[in-house]
Design an enzyme around this catalytic site. Structure first.
Site, mmCIF file in Angstrom:
data_model
loop_
_atom_site.group_PDB
_atom_site.id
_atom_site.type_symbol
_atom_site.label_atom_id
_atom_site.label_comp_id
_atom_site.label_asym_id
_atom_site.label_seq_id
_atom_site.Cartn_x
_atom_site.Cartn_y
_atom_site.Cartn_z
ATOM 1 N N LYS A 1 6.753 5.944 11.134
ATOM 2 C CA LYS A 1 7.129 6.278 12.514
ATOM 3 C C LYS A 1 6.060 7.074 13.244
ATOM 4 O O LYS A 1 5.872 6.914 14.444
ATOM 5 C CB LYS A 1 8.451 7.034 12.551
ATOM 6 C CG LYS A 1 8.452 8.379 11.851
ATOM 7 C CD LYS A 1 9.390 8.395 10.677
ATOM 8 C CE LYS A 1 9.091 9.561 9.773
ATOM 9 N NZ LYS A 1 9.697 9.453 8.456
ATOM 10 N N GLU B 1 11.201 19.167 2.976
ATOM 11 C CA GLU B 1 9.861 19.426 2.443
ATOM 12 C C GLU B 1 9.654 20.936 2.251
ATOM 13 O O GLU B 1 10.395 21.749 2.801
ATOM 14 C CB GLU B 1 8.798 18.952 3.451
ATOM 15 C CG GLU B 1 8.968 17.551 3.953
ATOM 16 C CD GLU B 1 8.429 16.508 2.984
ATOM 17 O OE1 GLU B 1 7.597 16.883 2.133
ATOM 18 O OE2 GLU B 1 8.844 15.344 3.069
ATOM 19 N N GLY C 1 16.089 4.655 8.517
ATOM 20 C CA GLY C 1 16.139 4.065 7.175
ATOM 21 C C GLY C 1 16.767 2.690 7.098
ATOM 22 O O GLY C 1 16.219 1.722 7.614
ATOM 23 N N ALA D 1 8.066 1.472 -4.678
ATOM 24 C CA ALA D 1 8.590 1.044 -5.976
ATOM 25 C C ALA D 1 9.882 0.255 -5.785
ATOM 26 O O ALA D 1 10.103 -0.781 -6.423
ATOM 27 C CB ALA D 1 8.829 2.259 -6.864
ATOM 28 N N ARG E 1 -2.289 6.143 -5.091
ATOM 29 C CA ARG E 1 -3.279 7.140 -5.435
ATOM 30 C C ARG E 1 -3.528 7.180 -6.936
ATOM 31 O O ARG E 1 -4.652 7.265 -7.372
ATOM 32 C CB ARG E 1 -2.844 8.526 -4.920
ATOM 33 C CG ARG E 1 -3.838 9.050 -3.879
ATOM 34 C CD ARG E 1 -3.346 10.314 -3.239
ATOM 35 N NE ARG E 1 -2.125 10.048 -2.445
ATOM 36 C CZ ARG E 1 -1.519 10.970 -1.715
ATOM 37 N NH1 ARG E 1 -1.983 12.207 -1.679
ATOM 38 N NH2 ARG E 1 -0.444 10.673 -1.015
ATOM 39 N N LYS F 1 10.839 9.044 16.040
ATOM 40 C CA LYS F 1 11.763 7.910 15.949
ATOM 41 C C LYS F 1 12.342 7.584 17.323
ATOM 42 O O LYS F 1 12.477 6.417 17.702
ATOM 43 C CB LYS F 1 12.871 8.242 14.954
ATOM 44 C CG LYS F 1 12.346 8.387 13.513
ATOM 45 C CD LYS F 1 13.371 9.050 12.623
ATOM 46 C CE LYS F 1 12.888 9.168 11.183
ATOM 47 N NZ LYS F 1 13.762 10.050 10.384
ATOM 48 N N ALA G 1 0.849 -1.188 0.000
ATOM 49 C CA ALA G 1 0.000 0.000 0.000
ATOM 50 C C ALA G 1 0.880 1.232 0.000
ATOM 51 O O ALA G 1 1.520 1.554 0.993
ATOM 52 C CB ALA G 1 -0.898 -0.010 1.240
ATOM 53 N N GLY G 2 0.924 1.902 -1.149
ATOM 54 C CA GLY G 2 1.797 3.077 -1.282
ATOM 55 C C GLY G 2 2.930 2.773 -2.238
ATOM 56 O O GLY G 2 3.751 1.905 -1.964
#
Lengths: 440, 440
Positions: free
Chosen positions: B107, B192, B136, B17, B46, B207, B10-11
């Protein structure tokens, strides 16, 4: 909670004693992790009377570790006897043959007999666990076996011998000679009376052989390892390295190359900015280069009773939990027999320190020989002799001075051939020093 | 080899990927490690039409991840949707309720709902695995859960946010401001558009909450974390730190103290010689201090599609192998509700940078306030103003100059009180900068 796992410990040196104490104080956590209680039921050591600081009366005593391995009361034998043959081998082989799990810290045994013992464990459906055999308290074996199934490892390198790293660290920080630091290491208990096994790289090679198998899925092949120790390293090499932005570490390196798996142990120049260069003293470290995770570095204590016992106890808890995966990550029959990449074909940068006669034409002569061998030079560093008493009108003393070359990637064969010719030309006053460079 | 483990993803961002591609190319190794084949059977994202560089036709498509979680063909749901509520939560809850295994990199979800979800997983006897949620590609969760049963952890600290470490590294190396480096990080995709979550420490806190639970066997308690971000750090702080032998890192620190478990996220001065100080750029690192193993440091990539997918794939292989241990190392019912150690009681060294008026008596005034609070000073560093246009006959300019104090161990309460009094005395021209020091 199921039936307790009954553990017999063969060997009560600092590690064995620490295992017993840790299993006592971490009792609940270990049982939680293992899914059932873990009980030490039997012990064996050379000297029963020795004061170990704790009570042995609760454990069945065996003079002979092999007898302990045969005991019907023992489900899991912890082999801390040491040595690649004799008692250790017989103890482990006996335990496995009788369908008992084995946990061991014995790298020499695994480097030599690992495949045969793993095969036996697989046949009997029991565990053969050896986290403590490499890099003490660092869980590098668990990481290689369990954390990287999504990765193809391309290279693995590590500081796997605390004695050597201690000696090199002190030589660098205090400008001392190898002999001086070795003496201190012996006094502090970091080095044996006969230090050959550590300082000449053989201990690192045993550990590397195990890691190579796990990282590349290949058969353990300790005989394929090129081994060079640190006794030839001088304070001058360390200060030259520093000036050029490097540190010298004894590394075990395993690398997948076009010609096969390269395994080598030698003093290595690593960039000062690399994680592994920061590792000083008796600490160990392993860096794994792999396609998905890129670069993973684990740093921790490589030796010491408690740190090694920490790894032994983790293995015991894994055994208790019923984990019985193939000891080398995949069944022995599936381990590839990888071609050995010959050292002559090794390709990398080199540090070459020549002790040249301080007279006209020497640098040119050296440079010509390098060019003939098609070796490109990244930098050249010539130091004026400090011991020179007299100088000619050019400031030359005629006394031997160090000339340091840093090469771009070249083959070992080319470097050796060039250095041999330079020696033959009578340009140098002392045997050349050649140290391989490992980049991140 | 048993029945395949059927995975639904999911995602399908960079991580999803990459998981699909890694499972394809590492098929055999994953099956070997898991003891059975792993097959991706279903996916959800999506935008179905988006070009992801590989073919999705072999997988059942779901517009809704919750529907994927309900599919009878899926044994294991990989949740890469993100967010602590809504779809991600519902997907995970649905999968666990239906007795399906869950692997997640989320997280925020775990920091908030980890205990409830773990309880559900335990009730259903399935796995809830989340190696990818912290640091990660570094297998720190496996190490904490499985490699240290022989240890009592006393402290854990780490660089858990690559964005912040990238910004601080560039600020230090290039003398740039926070704003300049943030802009570059955004341009390079390391930060971001709204960077608050990263740079103000909240991501690190999520985390840390997970790691604290695993390290100390305590209930996840994200609300107990003291959080301070890096936006107030100036190039001057970084150069002062460097001059004093430190680097500044945004650390998440969890520590067992006499008053309870201390959890804090803040810019931290670490000795330049420490392993963690060497970690530059987007790389993450975690150091674990424990009684048997002493100090263990893991360094690796904290983000990125392949590195995170490496952790997801390791979890999937563990799930396939039938490993179904409690998600937080021990059953939720056994996790302690540890008392929160209040930040005011935190004890440690401090770096205090005051911007003082360059006039007589200021240093004495500051020193007096520190003495009154019983804070001992390890060093004082006063820099002459570089912007001063005029100077009096003593060389003073009257312009504000930095005065840096390094304290020996003091409590947060004492430091805050002293700094407040110094502010009240009118000795300083700007708000003081206070940075905590963490020693090895």
């Amino acid at each position: 909670m199921g039936r307790p796992l009954r553990v017999g410990i063969a060997g009560l040196g600092t590690v064995g004693a620490s295992v017993i104490q840790i299993l006592d104080r971490q009792n609940e956590v270990v049982a939680q992790r293992g899914g059932r209680p873990v009980e030490v039921v039997a012990v064996s050591a050379r000297d029963r009377a020795k004061d170990r600081g704790f009570d042995l009366t609760g454990f069945t005593w065996f003079d002979d570790p092999v007898a302990l391995a045969k005991s019907a009361d023992v489900d899991c034998v912890v082999e801390l006897v040491g040595g690649s043959e004799g008692t250790a081998l017989e103890t482990v082989r006996t335990a496995l043959s009788l369908g008992k799990h084995v946990v061991t810290a014995n790298k020499a045994l695994l480097a030599k007999h690992g495949l045969a013992l793993a095969k036996l464990a697989e046949e009997k459906g029991v565990s053969l666990a050896f986290e403590a055999s490499v890099a003490g308290g660092i869980p590098v074996i668990k990481v290689l076996c369990e954390a990287l199934p999504g990765n193809k490892v391309s290279r693995l390198y590590g500081i796997l011998n605390g004695t050597c790293n201690y000696i090199l660290s002190r030589m660098e920080l205090e400008g001392l000679t190898f002999a001086e630091c070795l003496k201190d290491a012996q006094r502090l208990g970091y080095a044996e009376a006969d230090p050959t096994f550590d300082v000449e790289g053989f201990d690192t090679a045993h550990k590397l052989a195990i890691l190579t198998s796990l990282a590349f899925g290949t058969q353990v092949d300790a005989d394929a390892i090129y081994v060079e120790g640190i006794s030839s390293i001088t304070p001058l090499d360390l200060s030259m390295a520093s000036e050029l932005g490097f540190r010298i570490k004894l590394l075990g390196v395993a690398e997948r190359t076009e010609t096969g798996i390269e395994q080598r142990v030698h003093p290595t120049m690593v960039p000062k900015s690399s994680a592994i260069a920061q590792v000083m003293g008796v600490t160990n470290a392993v860096t794994i280069d792999a396609d998905a995770v890129k670069e993973l570095t684990l740093i921790g204590p490589g030796a010491g009773g408690d740190a090694t016992a920490s790894a032994v106890v983790a293995d015991i808890a894994d055994v208790a939990s019923g984990k019985a995966e193939p000891p080398f990550g995949r069944p022995v029959g599936h381990l590839e027999k990888a071609p050995r990449a010959p050292m002559q074909r090794h390709e990398g940068g080199y540090y070459i320190r020549l002790t040249v006669h301080d007279r006209p034409g020497v640098a040119a002569g050296v440079a010509t020989r390098m060019a003939e061998a098609e070796i490109s030079l990244e930098s050249i560093l010539q130091k004026r002799s400090e011991v020179a008493a007299t100088q000619d009108r050019h400031g030359r003393s005629g006394a031997p001075v160090p000339l340091v070359l840093i090469t771009y990637a070249a083959t070992e064969a080319a470097i050796r051939s060039a250095v041999e010719k330079i020696s033959g030309d009578g340009l140098i006053a002392e045997p050349p020093q050649v140290i391989r460079i490992e980049r991140e």
